[in-house]
Write an enzyme that holds these catalytic residues in place. Structure first.
Site, PDB file in Angstrom:
ATOM      1  N   ASP A 106     -59.675  34.496  37.650  1.00 54.70           N
ATOM      2  CA  ASP A 106     -59.951  35.938  37.662  1.00 54.70           C
ATOM      3  C   ASP A 106     -60.390  36.450  39.034  1.00 54.70           C
ATOM      4  O   ASP A 106     -60.722  37.635  39.180  1.00 54.70           O
ATOM      5  CB  ASP A 106     -60.986  36.291  36.588  1.00 54.70           C
ATOM      6  CG  ASP A 106     -60.376  36.183  35.207  1.00 54.70           C
ATOM      7  OD1 ASP A 106     -59.183  36.496  35.064  1.00 54.70           O
ATOM      8  OD2 ASP A 106     -61.082  35.771  34.271  1.00 54.70           O
ATOM      9  N   ASP A 167     -53.329  36.601  30.526  1.00 60.27           N
ATOM     10  CA  ASP A 167     -54.081  37.498  31.414  1.00 60.27           C
ATOM     11  C   ASP A 167     -53.830  37.193  32.892  1.00 60.27           C
ATOM     12  O   ASP A 167     -53.966  38.059  33.751  1.00 60.27           O
ATOM     13  CB  ASP A 167     -55.599  37.376  31.188  1.00 60.27           C
ATOM     14  CG  ASP A 167     -56.027  37.159  29.752  1.00 60.27           C
ATOM     15  OD1 ASP A 167     -55.224  36.612  28.983  1.00 60.27           O
ATOM     16  OD2 ASP A 167     -57.158  37.513  29.408  1.00 60.27           O
TER      17      ASP A 167
HETATM   18  N1  GLY Z   1     -59.214  38.562  30.763  1.00 59.17           N
HETATM   19  C1  GLY Z   1     -60.124  38.366  29.709  1.00 59.17           C
HETATM   20  C2  GLY Z   1     -60.008  39.369  28.626  1.00 59.17           C
HETATM   21  O1  GLY Z   1     -59.090  40.187  28.615  1.00 59.17           O
HETATM   22  O2  GLY Z   1     -60.860  39.340  27.750  1.00 59.17           O
END
Ligand code: GLY
Length: 391
Positions: A106, A167
């Site tokens: 992330d 994601d």
């Molecule tokens: N990227 C983590 C979520 O969408 O919860």
């Protein structure tokens, strides 16, 4: 008036309301960071841990806060928003320099919004340097021979080794940007290989997506899908599907790989086919009209941005129109039914009723930093037609 101008005029009160809330939250938080989600409608400072103070810069969502400030700056030209965003650049530069909480893919979400955005808008060289350092940290997560970036945890953690998640598509733009800035091909190679693997394995034959997928880190063999935040391994977690729409579209733009455009369209068509009557999805697409499961408005806000992006990539005018209309309708549904103004309530969130992690009962039916960010980005997309994406 054109249709686009009419929509911008219609959205003006929603933009004003969002800006008022961002201003109020800046006054509340100063240089500290709100928690991932609201608690009973209020953002509290991010809780302290053994390593981090109250309101410290940790976790994957802190950059959505300066991201909103940069959007607000673009909407208004107000220097208060710029100053707020610039304070966060300093803290993100410190975070990467000191190696704090970097063991995650992330870094893309974190450094695209906190540092690439200000670099693009103001030419801030501290921001540029910090984002390049973050991209280097992200590249350490690239696993040969699987050709994927590991999502979570230490690379030696057996539970996470070889695992990536849908994601992650949204983390690739940091690498694409680093490739453009540095001229180094390794960034683009990683993006090309990682996104091709996701198109092949995370997207299922019926056009739904797995949340997470495992590869054998030694042989590179694709193993199996599994969920973390969805209703089940075989269900379709709504926010994951929304990340797929937006993420495949952005990565098609970056790589030119036609499989990614097709993947974005397949994710979009599945998402649109599973909308309830009011056009805001339940937190997992296994739920349909009549269910008492919570909605995830943040998934719809992400999808509204992704559909708008996807419309802009079409060469067929009919498909462009289909996705543009869907994007505008979804945003309108959020404004009319999922905002504090629509419900007549006071909240620190721009957008009500998102879900963080339903299986673990975290942040269910609350506002969220990413829901707020993508709601504001969707408003910007329809209000500032010449807006250039941060991703
Ligand atoms: N990227 C983590 C979520 O969408 O919860």
């Amino acid at each position: 008036m054109t249709l686009a101008t009419e929509l911008a005029t219609e959205l003006a009160p929603a933009v004003d309301a969002a800006l008022t809330t961002v201003r109020r939250n800046i006054a509340t938080f100063g240089s500290r960071y709100p928690d991932d989600t609201t608690t009973d409608g209020r953002y509290l400072p991010r809780p302290a841990t053994e390593e981090f103070p109250l309101g410290g810069n940790r976790g994957w969502t802190t950059s959505f806060w300066p991201g909103m400030q940069w959007l607000a700056y673009e909407l208004t030209g107000d220097e208060d928003f710029r100053r707020a965003g610039e304070e966060h650049v300093q803290d993100f530069a410190r975070r990467v320099a000191q190696g704090e909480d970097l063991l995650t893919h992330d870094l893309g979400f974190l450094y695209t919004l906190s540092c690439v955005a200000p670099w693009r808008l103001t030419g801030d060289t501290v921001a540029r340097q910090a984002a390049l350092e973050a991209a280097d940290h992200l590249m350490v997560r690239f696993l040969e021979p699987a050709g994927i970036l590991q999502a979570w945890g230490d690379l030696s953690d057996p539970a996470q080794r070889g695992r990536t998640i849908v994601d992650s598509l949204m983390n690739m733009p940091l690498l694409t940007w680093a490739g453009e800035q540095s001229g180094a091909e390794r960034f683009d190679d990683a993006v090309r290989r990682h996104t091709a693997q996701l198109a092949e394995h995370v997207l299922r034959d019926d056009d739904s997506t797995f949340h997470t997928f495992y590869w054998d880190p030694v042989t590179g063999e694709a193993l199996h899908g599994a969920t973390e935040q969805g209703a089940g391994d075989d269900s379709c977690w709504a926010r994951g599907q929304a990340w797929g729409i937006y993420g495949f579209a952005l990565n098609y733009r970056a790589t030119g790989n036609p499989a990614l455009l097709r993947s974005a369209e397949r994710c979009a068509d599945y998402f649109l086919a599973h909308l309830p009557d009011d056009k805001v999805v339940y937190w997992d697409l296994v739920y349909t009209d009549g269910s008492d499961a919570p909605r995830d408005s943040s998934a719809s806000a992400i999808a509204a941005c992704g559909l708008h992006e996807l419309a802009s990539l079409q060469t067929d005018p009919a498909k462009a129109e289909k996705y543009a209309v869907a994007a505008a309708e979804m945003l309108r549904a959020l404004v009319e039914h999922y905002t504090p103004a629509a419900e007549g309530v006071d909240s620190d969130a721009l957008l009500l009723h998102s879900v963080y992690d339903a299986p673990k009962n975290i942040g269910v039916d609350e506002g969220s930093l990413w829901g707020d960010y993508f709601y504001l980005e969707a408003l910007v997309r329809h209000t500032l037609p010449a807006w250039t994406r941060y991703w």
